[in-house]
Enzyme design. Structure first.
Site, short mmCIF file in Angstrom:
data_model
loop_
_atom_site.label_atom_id
_atom_site.label_comp_id
_atom_site.label_asym_id
_atom_site.label_seq_id
_atom_site.Cartn_x
_atom_site.Cartn_y
_atom_site.Cartn_z
N LYS A 166 49.65 40.75 64.01
CA LYS A 166 48.89 39.90 64.93
C LYS A 166 48.48 40.70 66.19
CE LYS A 166 52.31 36.92 65.26
NZ LYS A 166 53.29 37.54 64.32
N ARG A 225 53.56 28.04 67.69
CA ARG A 225 54.60 28.43 66.75
C ARG A 225 55.43 27.27 66.27
NH1 ARG A 225 55.31 34.13 68.35
NH2 ARG A 225 56.95 34.98 67.07
N ARG A 243 58.43 49.86 64.20
CA ARG A 243 57.44 49.70 65.28
C ARG A 243 57.88 50.43 66.55
NH1 ARG A 243 55.52 43.91 66.51
NH2 ARG A 243 57.76 43.56 66.42
N ARG A 294 61.18 47.73 70.82
CA ARG A 294 61.56 46.40 71.31
C ARG A 294 63.01 46.10 70.95
NH1 ARG A 294 56.81 42.34 69.44
NH2 ARG A 294 58.63 41.06 68.97
N ARG A 325 64.47 35.92 63.01
CA ARG A 325 63.05 35.67 63.28
C ARG A 325 62.35 35.14 62.03
NH1 ARG A 325 61.49 41.34 65.92
NH2 ARG A 325 59.37 40.54 65.90
P1 AP5 Z 1 52.27 44.12 65.08
O1 AP5 Z 1 50.79 44.08 65.25
O2 AP5 Z 1 53.08 44.49 66.26
O3 AP5 Z 1 52.78 42.73 64.42
P2 AP5 Z 1 52.94 41.28 65.02
O4 AP5 Z 1 52.49 40.32 63.99
O5 AP5 Z 1 52.26 41.19 66.37
O6 AP5 Z 1 54.50 41.22 65.13
P3 AP5 Z 1 55.49 40.67 66.24
O7 AP5 Z 1 56.85 41.16 65.83
O8 AP5 Z 1 55.04 41.02 67.63
O9 AP5 Z 1 55.42 39.16 66.03
P4 AP5 Z 1 56.45 38.17 66.43
O10 AP5 Z 1 55.67 36.93 66.23
O11 AP5 Z 1 57.75 38.26 65.77
O12 AP5 Z 1 56.83 38.57 67.95
P5 AP5 Z 1 56.35 38.01 69.37
O13 AP5 Z 1 56.29 39.15 70.29
O14 AP5 Z 1 55.18 37.13 69.23
O15 AP5 Z 1 52.58 45.10 63.86
C1 AP5 Z 1 53.91 45.31 63.41
C2 AP5 Z 1 54.07 46.74 62.90
O16 AP5 Z 1 53.25 46.91 61.73
C3 AP5 Z 1 53.61 47.81 63.90
O17 AP5 Z 1 54.48 48.89 63.81
C4 AP5 Z 1 52.21 48.20 63.41
O18 AP5 Z 1 51.89 49.54 63.72
C5 AP5 Z 1 52.32 47.96 61.91
N1 AP5 Z 1 51.05 47.52 61.31
C6 AP5 Z 1 50.25 46.52 61.77
N2 AP5 Z 1 49.18 46.36 60.94
C7 AP5 Z 1 49.33 47.27 59.96
C8 AP5 Z 1 48.57 47.59 58.79
N3 AP5 Z 1 47.44 46.93 58.48
N4 AP5 Z 1 49.02 48.58 57.98
C9 AP5 Z 1 50.18 49.24 58.29
N5 AP5 Z 1 50.95 48.99 59.36
C10 AP5 Z 1 50.53 48.00 60.19
O19 AP5 Z 1 57.60 37.06 69.76
C11 AP5 Z 1 58.85 37.61 70.09
C12 AP5 Z 1 59.81 36.48 70.43
O20 AP5 Z 1 59.33 35.76 71.59
C13 AP5 Z 1 59.96 35.39 69.36
O21 AP5 Z 1 60.93 35.75 68.39
C14 AP5 Z 1 60.39 34.17 70.20
O22 AP5 Z 1 61.75 34.24 70.55
C15 AP5 Z 1 59.57 34.35 71.48
N6 AP5 Z 1 58.27 33.66 71.38
C16 AP5 Z 1 57.04 34.24 71.26
N7 AP5 Z 1 56.08 33.31 71.17
C17 AP5 Z 1 56.70 32.11 71.24
C18 AP5 Z 1 56.24 30.77 71.18
N8 AP5 Z 1 54.93 30.49 70.99
N9 AP5 Z 1 57.15 29.77 71.25
C19 AP5 Z 1 58.47 30.03 71.42
N10 AP5 Z 1 58.98 31.28 71.48
C20 AP5 Z 1 58.09 32.32 71.38
#
Ligand code: AP5
Length: 242
Positions: free
Chosen positions: A37, A112, A152, A185, A196
């Protein structure tokens, strides 16, 4: 109106000049942890010049600054659980009130829960002259995601996202853009990943079904090179905006 994008559906690479003429409006980027994402949001920001609003990044910003929200959120995030809806909604409302969201924005990782989804649907429906929301769900085989998460690395300066297995920098541990030392991270561990994924299956997968049912929904295969995934999203969003 629901679109499923398959490999090869995109017609041109991201960055083609006439694409900037499209008014993208509000986009939601949905999908399990690690599907890409954040990576895709950055591609879309470059093309459309609208802001990426990542609730994960906003929460990590609060943790780094030691705010009350950050202190509370840190423990929850380390368990892979979700920060309460009321707090996240308030944080998103404040960000959406900023002027750079006028032509659209990308909500990355929000909503979410169904509670967040109903809240944002109401907010967007009441916004004057706003285009209807388009929801993009990125899908990647479950077995690929652990490597994406544990591999990552992020640049703390330009925010570029790398992966030591899949998208490695030219020099180990160093950002190609600015030479900064890459960081990992604290929730990108195997243990936290399990929490997660459980949270995603229980609380966020129903959100994807909510938007699938509403239409203006795009599902893309995220298990392709980054540029191909981006081209698929862009082409589908353009069709839905015609
Ligand atoms: P990346 O683009 O970083 O993936 P992502 O989908 O953004 O993954 P996240 O881990 O950031 O999502 P998440 O939803 O768990 O975390 P968030 O920060 O939102 O890519 C991942 C890896 O793959 C990278 O190494 C990249 O290089 C590689 N990659 C990408 N595309 C590729 C491709 N096509 N081919 C090969 N490799 C590729 O949330 C963190 C925490 O915050 C949550 O657990 C929760 O506690 C809290 N939180 C966040 N939002 C909310 C909410 N709305 N409500 C309540 N709590 C929340």
């Amino acid at each position: 109106m629901s679109t499923v994008v398959t490999p090869g559906a995109a017609s041109a690479a991201p960055g083609t000049p006439n694409r900037a003429a499209v008014r993208p409006g509000p986009l939601l980027l949905l999908g399990a942890p690690g599907v890409g994402k954040g990576t895709q949001a950055k591609e879309l920001v470059r093309l459309w010049g609208i802001p990426q609003i990542s609730t994960g990044d906003l929460l990590r910003g609060n943790v780094a600054q030691g705010t009350d929200l950050g202190r509370m959120a840190h423990e929850i995030m380390q368990r892979g659980e979700l920060v309460p809806d009321s707090l996240v909604n308030e944080m998103v409302a404040a960000r959406l009130a900023e002027p750079d969201t006028k032509n659209g924005f990308i909500l990355d990782g929000f909503p979410r829960t169904l509670g967040q989804a109903h809240w944002v649907d109401e907010q967007l429906a009441s916004a004057a002259d706003a285009l209807p929301v388009v929801a993009v769900s990125i899908k990647v085989d479950y077995n690929q995601l652990l490597r994406r998460i544990t591999g990552r690395r992020n640049c703390p300066v330009c925010q570029r996202i790398y992966n030591i297995y899949l998208q490695s920098p030219l020099r180990d541990g160093v950002c190609d853009n600015d030479g900064a030392t890459l960081v990992q991270r604290s929730d990108d561990t195997e243990l936290c990943y399990e929490g997660r994924m459980r949270t995603y299956a229980n609380l966020t997968a129903p959100v994807v079904e909510h938007y699938r049912g509403l239409g203006r929904f795009v599902e893309v295969n995220g298990d392709l090179p980054v540029a191909e995934v981006a081209a698929g999203i862009i082409s589908a969003v353009e069709k839905l905006r015609q």
